[in-house]
Design an enzyme around this catalytic site. Structure first.
Site, PDB file in Angstrom:
ATOM      1  N   ASP A 100      14.280 -29.498  30.716  1.00  0.00           N
ATOM      2  CA  ASP A 100      13.963 -30.066  32.169  1.00  0.00           C
ATOM      3  C   ASP A 100      14.929 -29.511  33.140  1.00  0.00           C
ATOM      4  O   ASP A 100      14.911 -29.679  34.450  1.00  0.00           O
ATOM      5  CB  ASP A 100      14.498 -31.515  32.028  1.00  0.00           C
ATOM      6  CG  ASP A 100      13.220 -32.433  32.041  1.00  0.00           C
ATOM      7  OD1 ASP A 100      12.239 -31.828  32.210  1.00  0.00           O
ATOM      8  OD2 ASP A 100      13.205 -33.822  32.102  1.00  0.00           O
ATOM      9  N   SER A 120      15.923 -35.347  36.650  1.00  0.00           N
ATOM     10  CA  SER A 120      14.719 -36.269  35.874  1.00  0.00           C
ATOM     11  C   SER A 120      13.955 -36.729  37.144  1.00  0.00           C
ATOM     12  O   SER A 120      14.464 -36.950  38.294  1.00  0.00           O
ATOM     13  CB  SER A 120      15.355 -37.354  35.246  1.00  0.00           C
ATOM     14  OG  SER A 120      14.497 -38.278  34.660  1.00  0.00           O
ATOM     15  N   SER A 121      12.757 -37.064  36.739  1.00  0.00           N
ATOM     16  CA  SER A 121      11.703 -37.716  37.678  1.00  0.00           C
ATOM     17  C   SER A 121      11.629 -39.255  37.405  1.00  0.00           C
ATOM     18  O   SER A 121      10.954 -40.008  37.819  1.00  0.00           O
ATOM     19  CB  SER A 121      10.254 -37.110  37.326  1.00  0.00           C
ATOM     20  OG  SER A 121      10.269 -35.828  37.734  1.00  0.00           O
ATOM     21  N   THR A 148       7.048 -40.138  28.121  1.00  0.00           N
ATOM     22  CA  THR A 148       8.157 -41.201  28.499  1.00  0.00           C
ATOM     23  C   THR A 148       7.866 -42.782  28.265  1.00  0.00           C
ATOM     24  O   THR A 148       6.680 -42.876  27.993  1.00  0.00           O
ATOM     25  CB  THR A 148       8.857 -40.906  29.914  1.00  0.00           C
ATOM     26  OG1 THR A 148       9.250 -39.568  29.864  1.00  0.00           O
ATOM     27  CG2 THR A 148       9.945 -41.637  30.132  1.00  0.00           C
TER      28      THR A 148
END
Length: 574
Positions: free
Chosen positions: A425, A454-455, A383
């Site tokens: 995901d 999402s993280s 990311t």
């Protein structure tokens, strides 16, 4: 106001980035050309939002492993004149043809289709998200913010040594990856397995890339020209939408013209909490990072961590136990709020943290004991995050991604950009949660139109209405824990921005039930003490890339901190 800045970067070998002084504004990101473009947006009268938009478009050209048009993410902005925090969700969505078990074979075994190729892609959100941010908060004309990325793609830019090696590893199966971080190389399928990706990224003479070679992306330049001229809608309603839908129909993807036309970026309520007299703002669901960070800080606020320092065995134990409980919350209660009733207010409340903290004991809590369901034996890290701060005190923390490095590895024919592989995901095997870290809980199962969990954790911390920290990180599930370490290092342990980012980090994600310790500097006695408390330790080389702006509330000094874990980029400003 004096501003110290440097970009968040990847350092490989002995290269070191020192802080630079600026007097008005700073853009901090992973790549030098993009940082300069962010600076120019503010230099020409734009604000921090304009800078973030321009920087994100530039990263789509210069940082193809994670910068993107074909992915999605989240933006947290602070508008100083209104004392208002705005958060925008531009996470990808599952196409209408998606099903709960679309990546399983007849025996319920996971197929590799979620890893690469167009079938792995969710409906992209990046262009809509940047468009919404600009429409609601920007100052400069939209075409002016996109135009620099058009020039970069059309005229080309000299690739760095790291990008050269990364592209070589993706395009040539026998290319050596010595010294290249794992997320920059290839796992499973590569760009070289997809003809459109080879056409987009290979060197014209077919030889290996080397530092200084010029990378031109003419199809991407044309796509960006259309977006600059016609606005964000072009991507979803114009020629670019046609190219996406046609290529998906031709090559096994399931995204349609209707999916693209229906996509919307959403302005959501930020999650908010307090820690040691500071206001902490993050992104709410479907991003889990905001809730996790606030929940961990709430649990840890009742302990005097400062007394014994960040690396004391007791503090590492307490922080690990907070991580364990927060990630259990992530697995069982957080998902797309348009599909699942997420009790956000409860999850970030002080009373709920009291209940969780009361269960922390002197020994490690077995992760399996937290789950009211059976655990059986049986998220990409690439990311990118950028932060901007302007002379009026406005700030943006923006995190976006293609998921794994280079996403689906598959470029849209005629459009020049990579699609994401974010469908991975979702929880792909319903009802199967494993000790090795596979999560099968119901809230994050695939449904048409749903946004995958999402993280990502773009975070802004305020003190008395002024920016104290702007931070975030790449790193898959490690993102919230990397970010919370930066916050604790500054607010609890009193470290400078540089010290906070340089300090080693830890990670625990409920499952697998193991404590990851970053680097080689952890004292043997600390490790021994943690093992004695029941923690299973695993060494890891690098955790995250914490892109941080830290403001000293007394002096007004601002640090833009380059994370020296990764190769040099730049903070750019005046």
């Amino acid at each position: 106001m004096r501003v110290l800045g440097s970009v968040f970067c990847i350092i490989i070998g002995t290269s070191v980035v020192s802080a630079q002084e600026f007097s008005r504004h700073v853009a901090v990101c992973q790549e030098a050309h993009a940082a300069d473009i962010g600076r120019e947006a503010m230099r020409s009268g734009g604000n921090a939002v304009d800078s973030a938009v321009a920087t994100a478009f530039a990263l789509a050209v210069t940082h193809p492993a994670a910068g993107n048009l074909g992915g999605g993410g989240f933006l947290v902005a602070y508008l100083a004149d209104r004392r208002e925090v705005v958060t925008i969700d531009f996470r990808e969505t599952a196409p209408a043809a998606s099903t709960r078990t679309m990546y399983l074979d007849a025996r319920g075994k996971l197929l590799p289709l979620h890893r690469s190729g167009l079938r792995a892609a969710g409906v992209p959100g990046t262009v809509r998200g940047l468009g919404l941010a600009h429409k609601q908060m920007g100052k400069r004309p939209w075409p002016d913010l996109v135009a620099p990325s058009v020039r970069l793609a059309r005229d080309g830019f000299p690739v760095s040594d790291t990008l050269a090696r990364s592209l070589n590893a993706q395009l040539f199966r026998d290319a050596r990856r010595s010294g290249v971080d794992e997320d920059l190389g290839a796992r499973g399928d590569r760009l070289g397995d997809f003809p459109e990706s080879v056409a987009a990224f290979r060197k014209p003479d077919g030889t290996l890339w080397k530092a200084g070679d010029i990378l031109k992306q003419p199809d991407l330049a044309l796509t960006l020209e259309r977006i600059a001229r016609d606005g964000a809608d072009e991507f979803y309603l114009g020629k670019t939408a046609d190219l996406i839908a046609e290529d998906c129909a031709r090559r096994g993807g399931i995204i349609t013209r209707d999916d693209l036309a229906a996509y919307r970026a959403i302005r959501r309520e930020p999650v908010h909490g307090t820690f040691r007299g500071h206001d902490v703002y993050g992104m709410g669901p479907p991003a889990s990072g905001g809730i996790l960070i606030l929940q961990m800080l709430n649990m840890l606020e009742r302990f005097d961590l400062k007394a014994s320092g960040p690396r004391s065995p007791n503090n590492v134990h307490l922080i690990t136990e907070a991580m364990r409980r927060a990630f259990f919350t992530r697995a069982t209660q957080i998902a797309d709020p348009d599909f699942v009733d997420v009790p956000t207010a409860k999850l970030v409340s002080k009373p709920y943290a009291d209940e969780l903290a009361a269960t922390i004991e002197q020994r490690a809590t077995p992760s399996e004991s937290l789950a009211p369901f059976r655990i059986l034996d049986r998220e990409g890290a690439d990311t990118t995050h950028l932060s901007t701060l302007d002379s009026e005190g406005n700030a943006v923390a923006l995190t976006y991604t293609l998921e794994e490095g280079y996403g689906s590895k598959d470029v849209i024919k005629g459009a020049g950009f990579l699609m994401n592989n974010e469908m991975g995901d979702f929880n792909l095997i319903p009802e199967l949660t494993t000790r090795s870290g596979g999560i099968g809980t119901k809230p994050n199962e695939i449904e048409p139109g749903k946004r995958m969990l999402s993280s990502q954790s773009p975070t802004i911390v305020l003190k008395d209405g002024k920016v104290r920290l702007v931070t975030g990180s790449p790193g898959g599930r490690t993102i919230p824990n990397t970010t919370v370490w930066v916050i604790l290092n500054v607010l609890e342990f009193g470290l400078s921005g540089r010290e906070a980012v340089d300090a080693p980090r830890t990670h625990h994600a409920w499952f697998p039930d193991q404590l990851l310790l970053e680097g080689t500097t952890w004292p043997a006695e600390v490790k021994e003490a943690l093992r004695a408390r029941g923690h299973r330790l695993v060494d890891q080389a690098i955790q995250g890339d914490a892109h941080t702006i830290a403001v000293n509330p007394a002096s007004g000094k601002i640090e833009g901190v380059a994370d020296r874990r990764r190769e040099t980029s730049r903070a750019s400003g005046d």
